[in-house]
Design a protein around this motif. Structure first.
Motif, PDB file in Angstrom:
ATOM      1  N   ILE A   7     -32.917  64.245  -2.002  1.00 52.78           N
ATOM      2  CA  ILE A   7     -32.127  63.608  -0.251  1.00 52.78           C
ATOM      3  C   ILE A   7     -31.681  64.512   0.961  1.00 52.78           C
ATOM      4  CG2 ILE A   7     -30.251  61.911   1.093  1.00 52.78           C
ATOM      5  CD1 ILE A   7     -29.430  60.340  -2.326  1.00 52.78           C
ATOM      6  N   ILE A   8     -32.936  64.466   1.886  1.00 56.26           N
ATOM      7  CA  ILE A   8     -32.577  65.517   2.930  1.00 56.26           C
ATOM      8  C   ILE A   8     -32.067  64.978   4.244  1.00 56.26           C
ATOM      9  CG2 ILE A   8     -33.834  66.971   4.157  1.00 56.26           C
ATOM     10  CD1 ILE A   8     -35.388  67.148   1.900  1.00 56.26           C
ATOM     11  N   PRO A   9     -30.813  64.807   4.351  1.00 52.46           N
ATOM     12  CA  PRO A   9     -30.749  64.072   6.060  1.00 52.46           C
ATOM     13  C   PRO A   9     -31.366  65.439   7.277  1.00 52.46           C
ATOM     14  CG  PRO A   9     -28.461  64.163   4.969  1.00 52.46           C
ATOM     15  CD  PRO A   9     -29.661  65.218   3.700  1.00 52.46           C
ATOM     16  N   THR A  10     -31.338  64.370   7.873  1.00 51.84           N
ATOM     17  CA  THR A  10     -32.609  65.369   9.403  1.00 51.84           C
ATOM     18  C   THR A  10     -31.843  64.701  10.693  1.00 51.84           C
ATOM     19  OG1 THR A  10     -34.062  63.818   9.474  1.00 51.84           O
ATOM     20  CG2 THR A  10     -34.439  65.724   7.992  1.00 51.84           C
ATOM     21  N   TYR A  11     -31.040  66.296  11.307  1.00 55.07           N
ATOM     22  CA  TYR A  11     -31.499  65.243  13.481  1.00 55.07           C
ATOM     23  C   TYR A  11     -31.730  66.455  13.912  1.00 55.07           C
ATOM     24  CZ  TYR A  11     -29.417  64.542  17.185  1.00 55.07           C
ATOM     25  OH  TYR A  11     -29.232  64.269  18.577  1.00 55.07           O
ATOM     26  N   ASN A  12     -32.761  66.712  14.634  1.00 57.78           N
ATOM     27  CA  ASN A  12     -33.614  68.179  15.080  1.00 57.78           C
ATOM     28  C   ASN A  12     -34.061  69.001  14.379  1.00 57.78           C
ATOM     29  OD1 ASN A  12     -33.109  65.932  17.365  1.00 57.78           O
ATOM     30  ND2 ASN A  12     -31.147  67.615  18.467  1.00 57.78           N
ATOM     31  N   PHE A  78     -27.581  57.651  -1.558  1.00 56.33           N
ATOM     32  CA  PHE A  78     -27.182  57.580  -2.768  1.00 56.33           C
ATOM     33  C   PHE A  78     -27.726  55.765  -3.962  1.00 56.33           C
ATOM     34  CE2 PHE A  78     -23.935  61.086  -2.278  1.00 56.33           C
ATOM     35  CZ  PHE A  78     -24.521  61.877  -2.617  1.00 56.33           C
ATOM     36  N   LYS A  79     -26.991  55.356  -2.423  1.00 57.19           N
ATOM     37  CA  LYS A  79     -27.073  53.753  -2.733  1.00 57.19           C
ATOM     38  C   LYS A  79     -28.246  52.992  -3.167  1.00 57.19           C
ATOM     39  CE  LYS A  79     -23.306  52.550  -0.651  1.00 57.19           C
ATOM     40  NZ  LYS A  79     -22.471  51.591   0.537  1.00 57.19           N
ATOM     41  N   TRP A  80     -29.890  53.542  -1.963  1.00 57.53           N
ATOM     42  CA  TRP A  80     -30.840  53.467  -2.063  1.00 57.53           C
ATOM     43  C   TRP A  80     -31.604  53.925  -3.881  1.00 57.53           C
ATOM     44  CZ3 TRP A  80     -35.370  56.988  -2.872  1.00 57.53           C
ATOM     45  CH2 TRP A  80     -36.422  55.805  -2.755  1.00 57.53           C
ATOM     46  N   SER A  81     -31.193  55.503  -3.883  1.00 53.03           N
ATOM     47  CA  SER A  81     -32.022  56.453  -5.889  1.00 53.03           C
ATOM     48  C   SER A  81     -31.212  55.186  -6.739  1.00 53.03           C
ATOM     49  CB  SER A  81     -31.149  57.576  -5.341  1.00 53.03           C
ATOM     50  OG  SER A  81     -31.334  58.116  -3.935  1.00 53.03           O
ATOM     51  N   PHE A 162     -25.281  71.582  -1.833  1.00 51.75           N
ATOM     52  CA  PHE A 162     -26.644  71.615  -2.898  1.00 51.75           C
ATOM     53  C   PHE A 162     -25.896  71.365  -4.290  1.00 51.75           C
ATOM     54  CE2 PHE A 162     -30.198  74.943  -3.908  1.00 51.75           C
ATOM     55  CZ  PHE A 162     -31.035  73.932  -4.161  1.00 51.75           C
ATOM     56  N   LYS A 163     -26.979  70.207  -4.609  1.00 47.31           N
ATOM     57  CA  LYS A 163     -26.270  69.110  -5.972  1.00 47.31           C
ATOM     58  C   LYS A 163     -27.193  68.436  -6.290  1.00 47.31           C
ATOM     59  CE  LYS A 163     -22.236  67.169  -3.676  1.00 47.31           C
ATOM     60  NZ  LYS A 163     -21.369  66.706  -3.456  1.00 47.31           N
ATOM     61  N   CYS A 164     -26.548  68.372  -8.064  1.00 49.37           N
ATOM     62  CA  CYS A 164     -27.497  66.891  -8.473  1.00 49.37           C
ATOM     63  C   CYS A 164     -26.707  66.190  -9.384  1.00 49.37           C
ATOM     64  CB  CYS A 164     -28.392  67.651  -9.945  1.00 49.37           C
ATOM     65  SG  CYS A 164     -29.051  67.316 -10.496  1.00 49.37           S
ATOM     66  N   TYR A 165     -26.878  64.986  -8.910  1.00 50.86           N
ATOM     67  CA  TYR A 165     -25.371  64.414 -10.013  1.00 50.86           C
ATOM     68  C   TYR A 165     -26.143  63.762 -10.957  1.00 50.86           C
ATOM     69  CZ  TYR A 165     -22.634  64.658  -6.397  1.00 50.86           C
ATOM     70  OH  TYR A 165     -21.571  64.396  -5.239  1.00 50.86           O
ATOM     71  N   LYS A 166     -26.133  63.726 -12.038  1.00 51.61           N
ATOM     72  CA  LYS A 166     -26.334  61.979 -12.956  1.00 51.61           C
ATOM     73  C   LYS A 166     -26.785  60.864 -11.591  1.00 51.61           C
ATOM     74  CE  LYS A 166     -26.146  64.801 -17.560  1.00 51.61           C
ATOM     75  NZ  LYS A 166     -25.587  64.342 -18.288  1.00 51.61           N
ATOM     76  N   ARG A 167     -26.777  60.653 -12.391  1.00 54.60           N
ATOM     77  CA  ARG A 167     -27.549  58.696 -12.184  1.00 54.60           C
ATOM     78  C   ARG A 167     -25.826  58.227 -12.005  1.00 54.60           C
ATOM     79  NH1 ARG A 167     -31.480  55.523 -13.776  1.00 54.60           N
ATOM     80  NH2 ARG A 167     -30.260  54.212 -15.348  1.00 54.60           N
ATOM     81  N   LYS A 168     -25.154  58.135 -14.035  1.00 53.27           N
ATOM     82  CA  LYS A 168     -23.889  57.363 -13.696  1.00 53.27           C
ATOM     83  C   LYS A 168     -22.503  58.286 -13.246  1.00 53.27           C
ATOM     84  CE  LYS A 168     -22.778  61.443 -17.963  1.00 53.27           C
ATOM     85  NZ  LYS A 168     -22.363  61.117 -19.511  1.00 53.27           N
ATOM     86  N   VAL A 169     -22.797  59.006 -12.359  1.00 56.56           N
ATOM     87  CA  VAL A 169     -21.626  59.273 -11.723  1.00 56.56           C
ATOM     88  C   VAL A 169     -21.973  58.487 -10.718  1.00 56.56           C
ATOM     89  CG1 VAL A 169     -20.642  61.447 -10.721  1.00 56.56           C
ATOM     90  CG2 VAL A 169     -21.401  62.044 -12.656  1.00 56.56           C
ATOM     91  N   LEU A 170     -22.811  58.235  -9.983  1.00 57.59           N
ATOM     92  CA  LEU A 170     -23.359  57.454  -8.586  1.00 57.59           C
ATOM     93  C   LEU A 170     -22.787  56.214  -8.675  1.00 57.59           C
ATOM     94  CD1 LEU A 170     -25.358  59.575  -6.758  1.00 57.59           C
ATOM     95  CD2 LEU A 170     -23.280  59.615  -6.730  1.00 57.59           C
ATOM     96  N   GLU A 171     -22.987  56.056  -9.854  1.00 49.61           N
ATOM     97  CA  GLU A 171     -23.181  54.758  -9.851  1.00 49.61           C
ATOM     98  C   GLU A 171     -21.702  54.458 -10.672  1.00 49.61           C
ATOM     99  OE1 GLU A 171     -26.518  52.628 -12.636  1.00 49.61           O
ATOM    100  OE2 GLU A 171     -25.839  54.050 -13.527  1.00 49.61           O
ATOM    101  N   THR A 172     -20.758  55.511 -11.172  1.00 46.40           N
ATOM    102  CA  THR A 172     -19.067  54.849 -11.577  1.00 46.40           C
ATOM    103  C   THR A 172     -17.989  55.110 -10.102  1.00 46.40           C
ATOM    104  OG1 THR A 172     -19.928  55.578 -13.577  1.00 46.40           O
ATOM    105  CG2 THR A 172     -16.772  55.903 -12.795  1.00 46.40           C
ATOM    106  N   ILE A 173     -18.664  56.235  -9.356  1.00 42.75           N
ATOM    107  CA  ILE A 173     -17.524  56.085  -8.286  1.00 42.75           C
ATOM    108  C   ILE A 173     -17.800  55.198  -6.757  1.00 42.75           C
ATOM    109  CG2 ILE A 173     -17.798  57.529  -6.195  1.00 42.75           C
ATOM    110  CD1 ILE A 173     -18.372  59.652  -7.135  1.00 42.75           C
ATOM    111  N   ASP A 174     -17.245  54.546  -6.531  1.00 44.62           N
ATOM    112  CA  ASP A 174     -17.124  52.981  -5.108  1.00 44.62           C
ATOM    113  C   ASP A 174     -16.897  53.512  -4.431  1.00 44.62           C
ATOM    114  OD1 ASP A 174     -16.574  51.417  -3.815  1.00 44.62           O
ATOM    115  OD2 ASP A 174     -14.643  50.334  -5.182  1.00 44.62           O
ATOM    116  N   LEU A 175     -18.379  53.985  -4.060  1.00 44.78           N
ATOM    117  CA  LEU A 175     -19.263  53.741  -2.977  1.00 44.78           C
ATOM    118  C   LEU A 175     -18.561  53.884  -1.345  1.00 44.78           C
ATOM    119  CD1 LEU A 175     -22.368  54.820  -4.154  1.00 44.78           C
ATOM    120  CD2 LEU A 175     -21.329  56.919  -3.733  1.00 44.78           C
TER     121      LEU A 175
END
Length: 246
Positions: A7-12, A78-81, A162-175
């Motif tokens: 995931i790469i956020p961009t502005y200008n 995260f939600k999209w992924s 600069f990070k890498c998450y396993k999907r289960k982490v982001l599924e567990t966190i209440d985003l």
């Protein structure tokens, strides 16, 4: 094969975006990219659209109306992924301060090294920052010391993006309950991951300040992080309910 998305956020980021996309796609291991584009007036989004025709199955973009904050960009990603079923979800800047060649190191830390969250760390092996003014290095380093002491979290680079998450982490966190929007978001995500019992590993990297484009850093970002950390220390953190993960 594991499914991986960066995931790469961009502005200008017109000076950097094509080069960073091509650098990631040149890596072994087949990484996809999701750009979260916040309505850049410099034409960043148009460059991504042109490249999507070249990489139709690997390059994706979500366009938003105006700058809405780093944290909300990543939460959207995260939600999209998760919805798309990716196994490993990465965060990375567009400006080459994060070296794309370090992506496999973060992936390996999670895929075979036992980590649930791998952090590309500037401070776990001394100070590895190039081209920053000394004042900014000191401020960043001691900000991480402050966070580590207040939160009791054994992470040396608490503001790293600069990070890498396993999907289960982001599924567990209440985003939906993540509160901080600027660089404090990076602290909150690490602390939430830590409090939920996931294993965090820091991978040493060399951070090089951007050569092209304009930094988005500001004093207000540090202010949010300073006060937000104190509030975070008192907050109860619970996993997302199982019924919400279904």
């Amino acid at each position: 094969m594991d499914r991986k998305v960066v995931i790469i956020p961009t502005y200008n980021e017109k000076e950097n975006i094509e080069k960073i996309i091509r650098a990631v796609f040149a890596l072994d291991g087949f990484y996809n990219i999701l750009v979260i584009e916040d309505g850049s007036p410099d034409g960043t989004g148009q460059i991504v659209k042109r490249l999507q025709a070249e990489f139709p199955e690997r390059l994706f973009m979500i366009e938003r109306s105006g700058k809405q904050g780093l944290g909300t960009a990543y939460l959207t990603g995260f939600k999209w992924s998760i919805e798309k079923g990716y196994d490993y979800i990465f965060e990375m800047d567009a400006d080459f301060s994060h070296n794309p060649e370090d992506l496999p190191k973060l992936y390996e830390a999670c895929s075979t090294g036992g980590a649930d969250l791998a952090i590309g760390s500037r401070y776990c092996d001394g100070i590895s920052v190039i081209n920053w003014p000394i004042g900014r290095v000191i401020m960043s380093y001691y900000a991480s010391v402050y966070v580590r002491k207040v939160l009791g979290m054994k992470v040396y680079d608490t503001t790293a993006g600069f990070k890498c998450y396993k999907r289960k982490v982001l599924e567990t966190i209440d985003l939906d309950k993540v509160r901080m929007k600027g660089y404090g978001f990076q602290i909150e995500m690490k602390y939430t991951t830590f409090r939920l019992g996931f294993k965090i590993r820091e991978v040493p990297i060399i951070f090089v300040d951007r050569k092209e484009g304009t930094s988005k850093m500001s004093s207000s970002i540090f202010g949010e992080a300073f006060w937000g950390v104190l509030k975070m220390r008192l907050r109860k953190i619970r996993p997302r309910r199982a019924s919400e993960n279904a």
